[in-house]
Design a protein around this motif. Structure first.
Motif, PDB file in Angstrom:
ATOM      1  N   THR A 190       0.814  -1.212   0.000  1.00 28.50           N
ATOM      2  CA  THR A 190       0.000   0.000   0.000  1.00 28.50           C
ATOM      3  C   THR A 190       0.849   1.264   0.000  1.00 28.50           C
ATOM      4  OG1 THR A 190      -0.159   0.150   2.420  1.00 28.50           O
ATOM      5  CG2 THR A 190      -1.808  -1.213   1.279  1.00 28.50           C
ATOM      6  N   SER A 243     -18.007 -13.293  -4.422  1.00 26.21           N
ATOM      7  CA  SER A 243     -18.636 -12.574  -3.309  1.00 26.21           C
ATOM      8  C   SER A 243     -20.092 -12.277  -3.666  1.00 26.21           C
ATOM      9  CB  SER A 243     -17.880 -11.275  -3.029  1.00 26.21           C
ATOM     10  OG  SER A 243     -17.912 -10.433  -4.162  1.00 26.21           O
ATOM     11  N   ARG A 288     -21.801  -9.647  -3.743  1.00 35.41           N
ATOM     12  CA  ARG A 288     -22.044  -8.455  -4.567  1.00 35.41           C
ATOM     13  C   ARG A 288     -21.705  -8.685  -6.037  1.00 35.41           C
ATOM     14  NH1 ARG A 288     -17.604  -4.911  -5.579  1.00 35.41           N
ATOM     15  NH2 ARG A 288     -15.619  -5.696  -4.743  1.00 35.41           N
ATOM     16  N   ASN A 289     -20.940  -9.752  -6.328  1.00 36.11           N
ATOM     17  CA  ASN A 289     -20.537 -10.006  -7.711  1.00 36.11           C
ATOM     18  C   ASN A 289     -21.288 -11.171  -8.359  1.00 36.11           C
ATOM     19  OD1 ASN A 289     -18.650  -7.938  -7.659  1.00 36.11           O
ATOM     20  ND2 ASN A 289     -16.975  -9.285  -7.004  1.00 36.11           N
ATOM     21  N   ASP A 294      -3.583   5.676  -7.903  1.00 34.83           N
ATOM     22  CA  ASP A 294      -4.985   5.570  -7.456  1.00 34.83           C
ATOM     23  C   ASP A 294      -5.580   4.220  -7.866  1.00 34.83           C
ATOM     24  OD1 ASP A 294      -4.858   8.108  -6.384  1.00 34.83           O
ATOM     25  OD2 ASP A 294      -5.834   9.084  -8.094  1.00 34.83           O
ATOM     26  N   GLN A 336      -4.051   1.359  -5.775  1.00 32.99           N
ATOM     27  CA  GLN A 336      -4.612   1.266  -4.431  1.00 32.99           C
ATOM     28  C   GLN A 336      -6.008   0.650  -4.459  1.00 32.99           C
ATOM     29  OE1 GLN A 336      -2.975   1.724  -1.777  1.00 32.99           O
ATOM     30  NE2 GLN A 336      -1.256   3.054  -2.278  1.00 32.99           N
ATOM     31  N   ALA A 337      -6.811   1.000  -5.455  1.00 29.59           N
ATOM     32  CA  ALA A 337      -8.163   0.443  -5.559  1.00 29.59           C
ATOM     33  C   ALA A 337      -8.127  -1.052  -5.820  1.00 29.59           C
ATOM     34  CB  ALA A 337      -8.941   1.160  -6.662  1.00 29.59           C
ATOM     35  N   ARG A 355      -6.862  -3.026  -2.731  1.00 26.42           N
ATOM     36  CA  ARG A 355      -7.838  -3.141  -1.636  1.00 26.42           C
ATOM     37  C   ARG A 355      -9.118  -3.850  -2.066  1.00 26.42           C
ATOM     38  NH1 ARG A 355      -5.163   1.850  -0.376  1.00 26.42           N
ATOM     39  NH2 ARG A 355      -4.530   1.887   1.812  1.00 26.42           N
ATOM     40  N   GLY A 356      -9.140  -4.373  -3.279  1.00 30.22           N
ATOM     41  CA  GLY A 356     -10.316  -5.087  -3.748  1.00 30.22           C
ATOM     42  C   GLY A 356     -11.495  -4.196  -4.029  1.00 30.22           C
ATOM     43  N   ARG A 357     -11.244  -2.912  -4.296  1.00 32.47           N
ATOM     44  CA  ARG A 357     -12.341  -1.966  -4.520  1.00 32.47           C
ATOM     45  C   ARG A 357     -12.679  -1.803  -5.993  1.00 32.47           C
ATOM     46  NH1 ARG A 357     -10.205   2.714  -0.316  1.00 32.47           N
ATOM     47  NH2 ARG A 357     -10.584   1.534   1.616  1.00 32.47           N
ATOM     48  N   ALA A 358     -11.902  -2.425  -6.865  1.00 35.93           N
ATOM     49  CA  ALA A 358     -12.186  -2.313  -8.292  1.00 35.93           C
ATOM     50  C   ALA A 358     -13.475  -3.067  -8.624  1.00 35.93           C
ATOM     51  CB  ALA A 358     -11.027  -2.874  -9.100  1.00 35.93           C
ATOM     52  N   ASN A 359     -14.294  -2.497  -9.495  1.00 39.49           N
ATOM     53  CA  ASN A 359     -15.542  -3.137  -9.896  1.00 39.49           C
ATOM     54  C   ASN A 359     -15.273  -4.200 -10.948  1.00 39.49           C
ATOM     55  OD1 ASN A 359     -17.201  -1.476  -8.273  1.00 39.49           O
ATOM     56  ND2 ASN A 359     -17.086   0.156  -9.807  1.00 39.49           N
TER      57      ASN A 359
END
Length: 351
Positions: free
Chosen positions: A15, A208, A210-211, A331, A334-335, A338-342
């Motif tokens: 990170t 998950s 959400r996916n 940016d 980092q996304a 952290r597993g924040r990518a869609n």
């Protein structure tokens, strides 16, 4: 003035990042047989996180060394242009595709091949050859200038997908009737599913909650389940793209001896597996085997056919998010980290 930059990450804490800048009065002076590349366009996915997680195991940190203590440069796949050259066959303006650093420039020492060149820099000579090979776009039958975004995002991942599926088919899927795939919404995972369609096995995707709907919408899996759902007990191969110890243990507990093979590929949970029950898949090994079996031309023909079938659909599955420069590169890193990518978008960065 020539402005060069490199993004470095802390090898013990991915990170932590920094941008190293270097202002030069002009292009650097090259030694004989050297070429300066200007990195132009790259893709960034969870696959690049894997390079950092197991950087010391496979040697990924060694491809693009840095003098910054405790730091490393994450490899990316993409396109670059020759801006200075001492090699007549690679004049300025030549566009190439291959393994590139999180950096604006790269000096390579080309050894020419029929389709491009291999970087013969001394520090890369004992590293896997698949990562040292660069394709000249005018000599690459799979290149389409309209599909550069898809190529930087999917081609390196799809080669892994293609070789992994091929290993399973080559071994009659180890006698399994079902292939369970974790992180089923990830690009390498659903590329593998696409290659395994109509191969006589049932494909179950784990993802998950959400996916789930996105993964179902791909139309590649026979069944899509959230991670906490129970799978049917029958002869099964598990393809682990997540690296989750909890998911692996749950499958072993439920399936017992019906789990005939457990293969670890990706590490989206950022933990290199130490579980003796899991076999690590290393794509260059299968690449070497199939090059020996089919020859380079035969392998290229088979991959090209599979790749064209994949790209005919891939543009409808995922939208492209475009970014520019080192700050936006960080940016995105980092996304993804952290597993924040869609799952329904993919990130392309121009330098």
């Amino acid at each position: 003035m020539i402005s060069r930059w490199t993004v470095v990450v802390d090898r013990d804490d991915l990170t932590k990042t920094d941008v190293l800048h270097d202002e030069l009065p002009g292009l650097p002076e090259l030694d004989d047989c050297e070429v300066l590349l200007r990195v132009d366009r790259v893709g960034l996915t969870a696959n690049n996180v894997t390079y950092g997680v197991i950087g010391d195991v496979i040697g990924y940190w060694r491809f693009f060394p840095t003098t910054a203590e405790g730091r490393g440069v994450i490899p990316l796949w993409g396109f670059a242009d020759v801006v200075e050259s001492t090699v007549d066959a690679l004049p300025a303006g030549t566009r190439v595709y291959g393994y590139l650093p999180m950096s604006s420039h790269l000096v390579v020492r080309p050894k020419l091949t029929s389709s491009g060149f291999v970087d013969a820099a001394e520090h890369r000579t004992d590293l896997p050859s698949v990562y040292n090979s660069y394709l000249i776009t005018t000599s690459d039958p799979a290149y389409d200038p309209r599909l550069e975004d898809l190529q930087v995002l999917y081609r390196p991942l799809f080669m892994t997908s293609f070789l992994l599926a091929d290993q399973l088919v080559d071994n009659d899927c180890y006698g399994a009737r079902t292939v369970v795939i974790s992180s089923a919404s990830s690009k390498t995972a659903f590329g593998t599913a696409q290659c395994l369609r109509d191969k006589g096995v049932r494909l179950v995707g784990l993802t998950s909650p959400r996916n789930v709907e996105f993964t179902k919408s791909l139309g590649l899996y026979d069944t899509v389940l959230p991670y906490d759902a129970a799978v049917d007990v029958e002869p099964t191969v598990y393809l682990d793209f997540s690296g989750s110890a909890d998911v692996r243990s749950a499958l072993h507990d439920r399936l017992g001896e019906a789990l005939v093979k457990d293969i670890s590929i990706g590490l989206t949970h950022q933990a290199a597996s130490q579980d003796a029950r899991s076999q690590f898949f290393f794509a260059p090994d299968q690449l070497r085997k199939r090059t020996a079996d089919w020859g380079s031309a035969g392998l290229a023909e088979r991959f090209g056919e599979a790749w064209r079938g994949f790209t005919a659909q891939a543009g409808d599955w995922v939208g492209i998010a475009r970014h520019s420069g080192p700050d936006e590169l960080i940016d995105v890193w980092q996304a993804v980290l952290r597993g924040r990518a869609n799952p329904d978008t993919a990130d392309v960065i121009t330098f």
